[in-house]
Structure formats: structure tokens, C-alpha cells
Enzyme design. Sequence first.
Site, PDB file in Angstrom:
ATOM      1  CB  THR A   1      -1.017   0.111   1.322  1.00 62.71           C
ATOM      2  OG1 THR A   1      -2.024   1.067   0.980  1.00 62.71           O
ATOM      3  CG2 THR A   1      -0.433   0.179   2.508  1.00 62.71           C
TER       4      THR A   1
ATOM      5  CB  CYS B   1      -3.242   6.271   6.227  1.00 60.19           C
ATOM      6  SG  CYS B   1      -4.699   7.210   5.418  1.00 60.19           S
TER       7      CYS B   1
ATOM      8  CG  HIS C   1      -4.215   2.582   3.091  1.00 61.49           C
ATOM      9  ND1 HIS C   1      -3.248   2.962   2.417  1.00 61.49           N
ATOM     10  CD2 HIS C   1      -4.718   3.824   3.820  1.00 61.49           C
ATOM     11  CE1 HIS C   1      -2.916   3.985   2.214  1.00 61.49           C
ATOM     12  NE2 HIS C   1      -3.809   4.497   3.236  1.00 61.49           N
TER      13      HIS C   1
END
Length: 161
Positions: free
Chosen positions: A23, A29, A46
Site C-alpha cells: 500500500t 493513515c 490501509h
Amino acid sequence: MNEVVTIGMAELSCSSESALLRTSGLGSCVGVIIYQEGSTHAAMAHIMLPSVTISSNREHKIGKFADVAIPELVRQLRAKGAASYRLKAKIAGGAQMFASAGNEMMRVGERNVIAVKEQLNELKIPLIAEDTGGKNGRTISFDPTTHELTIRTVHLGTKVI
């Protein structure tokens, strides 16, 4: 070359055997990897926000919130045959991307990291390694055959945990 499964923002996925999980765009995040030691069972989320309770929109991707994404990763891993008591975790991300000036709501990265750790603790999943905080975005790749998490941090290079 291994197959690569790309996990988008607010998404999650389990690996298929030796497929790398990747990711990008991890600013505030947090990328969460849960894997079973001694096997290729692995999953990644994620995560964008700490809790579904802060959202007025009940229609959302399950990977968006720490409090629903992490239990879902465990559920999917168990469905593939993983043993809960052998699960481990690694995390990366949670950067402070914006000047907070004392505004708690702007400290999303820190709040995400805390929420992720609380969920892992609640589910009794040991956190083996982390690369969190700072002010730079990250891209991560997890190899389920070696359990290595490769972290590429903007302006800081690459490391493996």
C-alpha cells in the site's frame, strides 16, 4: 517475481500464498499487517481513521476504521486457516502531515496509531515492529514468505523491519 496485491486507501486484503501485500500513500493513515508466524497467512489494511463512531456515513469501506478493519483482518485470516494465538502484527504510518497548533482533531496520525494498538491489544495480537510518526509519507510492502515489512519513507529512504 512475486505477485503483488495492492491495497488502496480504506481497503484490506489477505495474501494469496506468496503474494506481496503493498500500500502507498500512508501519511496520517496506518498500514496494519497481521500475519501468522511459520506460515504465509497474512493480511493488510490501509486504515484512515481510528473509529467508525466518528463517521456519520454508515456506508463505508471496511478497511477505513481501525476498530472494524482489524477484527475483519483476523476474521479473514481465520477463515483461511490461521490460528488466532499465532498471529503477530507490524504497523507503519501515522505521520503528522499537517501543523496541529494544539488542535486535537488535526492529530489524526497519532490518534490512528493509538487506535490500532488498542485494537491489537484487545485481540491479544503482539505488535512485533513499527515505524510510525514523523512528518513524511510512506509506502509499505509485506512479504508473507519472510515476514519482512519494507518501508519506503519520503525523503528518508528504505528500511526493513
